[in-house]
Design a protein around this motif. Structure first.
Motif, mmCIF file in Angstrom:
data_model
loop_
_atom_site.group_PDB
_atom_site.id
_atom_site.type_symbol
_atom_site.label_atom_id
_atom_site.label_comp_id
_atom_site.label_asym_id
_atom_site.label_seq_id
_atom_site.Cartn_x
_atom_site.Cartn_y
_atom_site.Cartn_z
ATOM 1 N N ILE A 94 31.966 15.991 -16.054
ATOM 2 C CA ILE A 94 31.836 17.502 -16.811
ATOM 3 C C ILE A 94 31.255 16.950 -18.080
ATOM 4 N N CYS A 95 31.560 15.943 -18.726
ATOM 5 C CA CYS A 95 30.827 15.895 -20.232
ATOM 6 C C CYS A 95 29.489 15.383 -20.133
ATOM 7 N N HIS A 96 29.119 15.114 -18.994
ATOM 8 C CA HIS A 96 27.784 14.585 -18.740
ATOM 9 C C HIS A 96 26.671 15.371 -19.625
ATOM 10 N N PRO A 97 26.610 16.545 -19.285
ATOM 11 C CA PRO A 97 25.549 17.449 -19.809
ATOM 12 C C PRO A 97 25.556 17.552 -21.458
ATOM 13 N N ILE A 98 26.974 17.426 -22.025
ATOM 14 C CA ILE A 98 27.007 17.274 -23.322
ATOM 15 C C ILE A 98 26.567 15.892 -24.079
ATOM 16 N N ASP A 99 26.781 14.875 -23.169
ATOM 17 C CA ASP A 99 26.408 13.707 -23.788
ATOM 18 C C ASP A 99 24.840 13.407 -23.894
ATOM 19 N N ARG A 100 24.268 13.833 -22.938
ATOM 20 C CA ARG A 100 22.870 13.657 -23.014
ATOM 21 C C ARG A 100 22.165 14.839 -23.405
ATOM 22 N N LYS A 101 20.752 14.391 -23.726
ATOM 23 C CA LYS A 101 19.713 15.549 -24.136
ATOM 24 C C LYS A 101 19.548 16.590 -22.808
ATOM 25 N N PRO A 102 19.326 17.825 -23.072
ATOM 26 C CA PRO A 102 19.129 18.834 -21.825
ATOM 27 C C PRO A 102 17.754 18.538 -21.359
ATOM 28 N N GLY A 103 17.518 18.833 -20.076
ATOM 29 C CA GLY A 103 16.060 18.729 -19.604
ATOM 30 C C GLY A 103 14.971 19.850 -20.176
ATOM 31 N N TYR A 104 13.933 19.512 -19.864
ATOM 32 C CA TYR A 104 12.707 20.736 -20.104
ATOM 33 C C TYR A 104 13.173 21.918 -20.088
ATOM 34 N N TRP A 105 13.705 22.398 -18.896
ATOM 35 C CA TRP A 105 14.258 23.784 -18.522
ATOM 36 C C TRP A 105 14.752 24.278 -19.512
ATOM 37 N N TRP A 106 15.581 23.589 -20.205
ATOM 38 C CA TRP A 106 16.707 24.265 -21.287
ATOM 39 C C TRP A 106 15.600 24.732 -22.387
ATOM 40 N N TYR A 107 14.867 24.079 -22.790
ATOM 41 C CA TYR A 107 13.973 24.143 -24.034
ATOM 42 C C TYR A 107 13.211 25.546 -23.706
ATOM 43 N N PHE A 108 12.705 25.432 -22.466
ATOM 44 C CA PHE A 108 11.818 26.689 -21.895
ATOM 45 C C PHE A 108 12.821 27.972 -21.880
ATOM 46 N N VAL A 109 13.906 27.985 -21.467
ATOM 47 C CA VAL A 109 14.903 29.138 -21.199
ATOM 48 C C VAL A 109 15.161 29.333 -22.650
#
Lengths: 451, 385
Positions: A24-39
């Motif tokens: 569950i903490c995985h997304p918080i620990d790492r930088k988000p993917g490109y899609w995140w910046y696109f959205v």
């Protein structure tokens, strides 16, 4: 003795407690993917459009909207009710399942509650802006003032709205936040960055996880839960009273409050399922948001849509039964047939008929179709408010009052802007907060098949 | 675990005596004051119909929400469902009393009233009874299917029966949504033929569910006091009282919404309904209704100290059983009889029907095993903590 054999597993993949935290903490620990910046970029675009509309509304006034003397409520109230509806279900979902002890809520409640809080913020924009003179906005609060005997009208449902929504917002954000405290502490304890530690540490209120902490947390959760269960019903009932206390045909109907509440739950659950499918897809949390979770929500949607269908049918039947020519006109000549019949049939199709497809197991299992239907329900619920507001206002008792209504770019802009805000908040939530309740999932982790 | 309930002969004798008293009262009443008797006949019939519908809805809800705690008690709604065919037969006797209750059914009335004329394609005696027959046929079929599947499960441990029950429950709820609305509009709302309210059927449906849960609770506790349901514990009681509590709030909510909206909009043709009911002797019942059905259960079941106590729950259930009667009396009498007068007819007719209900349900409980076997959630229900 929780039997997972029939109900479907709550968490799959034989996780250990440590793995749950990691996943569950995985997304918080790492930088988000490109899609995140696109959205994010898209959201910012929407927000820019929204801010422009906001500026025009405040600077030029409500005249920049497409409203007129007959249709004095347009997209503003439609979007308000729609957002409140969506904001409704997150908490409804969380609370009712908590009170009914449905264990499968644990993987979903956090995101659903966030949705509530954000959607309510989106919703309140519209009535606040519709005040027109924003600088006098504080007049809606009852307080001893220098305006002499000029108090606000306590008999007005619009004032009850202010109170109900404010209470609902405070209570549901509190509920969301309180449930998150142990998880924030978990993040605090596992992060290596000092800044993060300080921030999460501050927001977790010094949680240490002693048994006393847990006892207080659970007591508080149950208490707020019990209170919100009532607020969930009251907030949308009062929104419904805005319409139903009038004498306008199509608005004055005693079924409105429960029907609005149920409608809100329908749209909110549809939004929950949309969101859950996205989370599942992007973050690969299939082990937590299992097929049986989505299956259960689909089944609830059948039930709610059934109530909606019955309510539509009841309204139409009673319109005929009443033998009131205005009621008959509104329902039969203005909604079922007439200028706005498309909106009416979109509403019927997507709220009462499409969700009934969930009777078939094959359709419930096919996530693409579930996703499409959930979007359709959201559109349908928007049209429901459109039908209620616009058909009744464009053609009321006097034919000389009859007008048409179409929104201007400013009104559309405000709606798009709130969308941008909603998605932006969700993106930030994905990035910085645990989107599934870690401690509650751990609580149900050991429910295993037992015969 | 496979204990059967047995009806003692004395109990049977007393109950049959009460039924007999009811029959005598109806006979006497029809001779002395037919109007009032028919109205009471309708009241008692509708009372138990809504209890059956509520109880079987409770059963269906347990299946579709996969609730485990109640698995032990499902035979009680099944037994209550067995009253359905009897209710179907007794309600058909209404054909002899239509003119006494329903203004619209009197021949020639439609010519003088455009509203009734307008409604006549729907509100006419043949169609009224066709609807009743169809609705009851569907209900009897569905409750029978639900009961049969559950009884088959006793003999053969197979999950197939559980899924089947779940499936029937869904269909039953689907049918109930529409049919109960129509039944309520027909039987109750059309008494005040000029008046209408969209929330009316919803309110009565919740009311039926609410009072049915209290009847189920009462039966469970009484059986427990007589030595059955030995595994009943505080948590079960708390769950029952939670149901009653929440439904009480929803009942009050719907009651209030209907009243508030009609009062607020102040449209003459709608307010007349409440004007009559808040004047004269009706006023007492108007307030009694809220006190019995909401204030007392709400304030007593709120503290955790009282809400899992058997005696308290018996008390609340009895209050609600009376409350349901008061609620229906207030819905039916002003439009049909027109005067507030509670006498031997009211008591006798209701006693007779309750006797019949108790007789049928207790006999049904004796015929089927009280605790289902092989129900997948039975273990969960028995070991609830």
């Amino acid at each position: 003795m929780y039997n997972t054999e029939i109900r479907g597993p709550l968490i799959t993949g034989d996780k250990t407690f440590h793995q749950v935290t990691e996943d569950i903490c995985h997304p918080i620990d790492r930088k988000p993917g490109y899609w995140w910046y696109f959205v994010l970029l898209l959201c910012l675009g929407a927000l820019v459009y929204g801010s422009w509309a906001l500026k025009i509304t405040v600077k030029d006034g409500i005249g920049s909207w497409g409203l007129n003397n007959s249709v004095s409520w347009g997209w503003g109230i439609i979007n308000f009710v729609w957002w409140i509806g969506i904001g409704h279900a997150g908490t409804a979902f969380s609370i009712f399942l908590l009170i009914l002890e449905q264990k499968w809520r644990t993987s979903i409640n956090r995101a659903a509650e966030l949705m509530t809080v954000v959607a309510v913020i989106c919703a309140v924009h519209f009535p606040i802006l519709h005040i027109g003179r924003l600088w006098d906005g504080f007049f809606i609060f009852p307080y001893p003032n220098t305006r002499g005997p000029l108090w606000l009208n306590f008999n007005s449902p619009l004032f009850w709205d202010v109170i109900a929504i404010f209470a609902y917002f405070v209570a549901s954000s509190l509920f969301w936040y309180v449930g998150m405290i142990p998880d924030l502490a978990t993040i605090r304890d596992r992060t290596t960055s000092k800044i993060k530690k300080a921030i999460y540490g501050f927001f977790s209120f010094g949680w240490v996880g002693s048994s006393q902490d847990w006892l207080r947390l659970e007591t508080l959760n149950w208490l707020i839960g019990g209170l919100i269960a009532a607020l969930v019903v009251s907030v949308h009932s009062i929104v419904a009273l805005d319409f139903a206390t009038s004498i306008l045909p199509g608005w004055h109907s005693t079924i409105f409050p429960p029907y609005f509440v149920v409608g809100a739950i329908l749209s909110g659950f549809a939004m929950v399922i949309t969101l859950m499918i996205i989370i599942r897809k992007i973050y690969k949390l299939n082990d937590y948001i299992t097929d049986s979770h989505l299956n259960a929500i689909c089944k609830i949607l059948i039930f709610i849509s059934l109530i909606m269908g019955t309510a539509y049918a009841t309204e139409i039947f009673i319109a005929w039964y009443s033998d009131n020519e205005y009621e008959m006109f509104t329902f039969f000549h203005n909604r079922v047939t007439g200028d706005y019949n498309k909106a009416f049939w979109v509403m019927i199709l997507s709220n009462a008929i499409l969700p009934q497809l969930f009777w078939f197991k094959k359709i419930r299992k096919n996530l693409t179709i579930v996703f499409i239907i959930s979007i359709c329900i959201n559109i349908g619920m928007w049209f429901e408010r459109y039908v209620i507001v616009v058909t009744s206002l464009t053609k009321d008792f006097f034919p000389s009052n009859w007008t048409d209504y179409s929104p201007t770019g400013v009104e559309v802009g405000l709606f798009v802007g709130t969308f941008g805000f909603f998605i932006l908040c969700i993106l930030l939530f994905f990035r910085y907060l645990p989107m599934i309740s870690i401690h509650e999932v751990k609580g149900v982790l050991k429910y295993k098949i037992n015969k | 675990m496979d204990e059967n309930y047995s009806v003692s002969p004395t109990f049977k004798f007393i109950i049959l005596g009460i039924v007999f008293v009811g029959i005598i009262t109806i006979g006497l009443g029809l001779y002395i004051n037919p109007e009032k008797t028919w109205a009471n006949f309708l009241l008692s019939n509708y009372y138990f119909i809504s209890i059956i519908v509520g109880a079987t809805f409770f059963l269906a809800i347990q299946y579709i929400t996969q609730s485990g705690w109640s698995a032990m008690f499902i035979r009680i709604p099944h037994a209550i469902g067995m009253y359905m065919p009897v209710a179907a037969i007794t309600i058909l006797f209404l054909i002899f009393g239509m003119h006494s209750i329903y203004h619209w059914s009197i021949p020639g009335v439609a010519e003088h009233s455009p509203e009734i004329e307008h409604k006549s394609p729907y509100l006419n005696i043949p169609f009224f009874f066709i609807r009743l027959v169809i609705i009851f046929a569907l209900w009897i079929l569905m409750t029978w299917l639900l009961r049969k599947t559950s009884l088959k499960e006793d003999h053969e441990s197979n999950l197939k029966y559980f899924y089947k029950s779940e499936y029937y429950s869904k269909i039953y709820i689907f049918i109930l949504a529409i049919t109960f609305s129509l039944l309520t509009f027909d039987l109750i709302m059309s008494i005040d033929v000029y008046w209408f309210s969209t929330v009316f059927a919803v309110k009565n449906f919740v009311s039926g569910f609410y009072h049915a849960v209290s009847v189920i609770t009462l039966i469970v506790i009484l059986l427990n006091r007589n030595g059955y349901f030995r595994d009943l514990n505080k948590t079960h009681l708390r769950y029952f009282s939670r149901y009653i509590f929440i439904l009480g709030i929803i009942w009050a909510y719907l009651w209030f919404i209907q009243y508030l909206l009609i009062w607020f909009a102040n449209i003459q043709e709608e307010t007349i309904y409440y004007v009559i009911r808040t004047e004269g002797k009706w006023k007492t019942f108007f307030f009694l209704n809220i006190i019995l059905n909401w204030a007392i259960p709400f304030s007593i079941l709120l503290p955790a100290r009282t809400n899992a106590n058997k005696l308290v729950l018996i008390f609340i259930s009895i209050i609600l059983i009376i409350g349901h009667w008061v609620d229906l009396y207030l819905q039916i009498m002003p439009g049909s009889v027109g005067e507030f007068n509670i006498g031997y007819i009211e008591i006798g007719v209701f006693a007779g029907f309750s006797g019949l209900f108790i007789f049928i349900v207790s006999r049904a409980l004796g015929r089927i095993p009280l605790i289902p076997k092989n129900h997948p959630y039975l273990g969960e229900s028995i070991n609830l903590h």
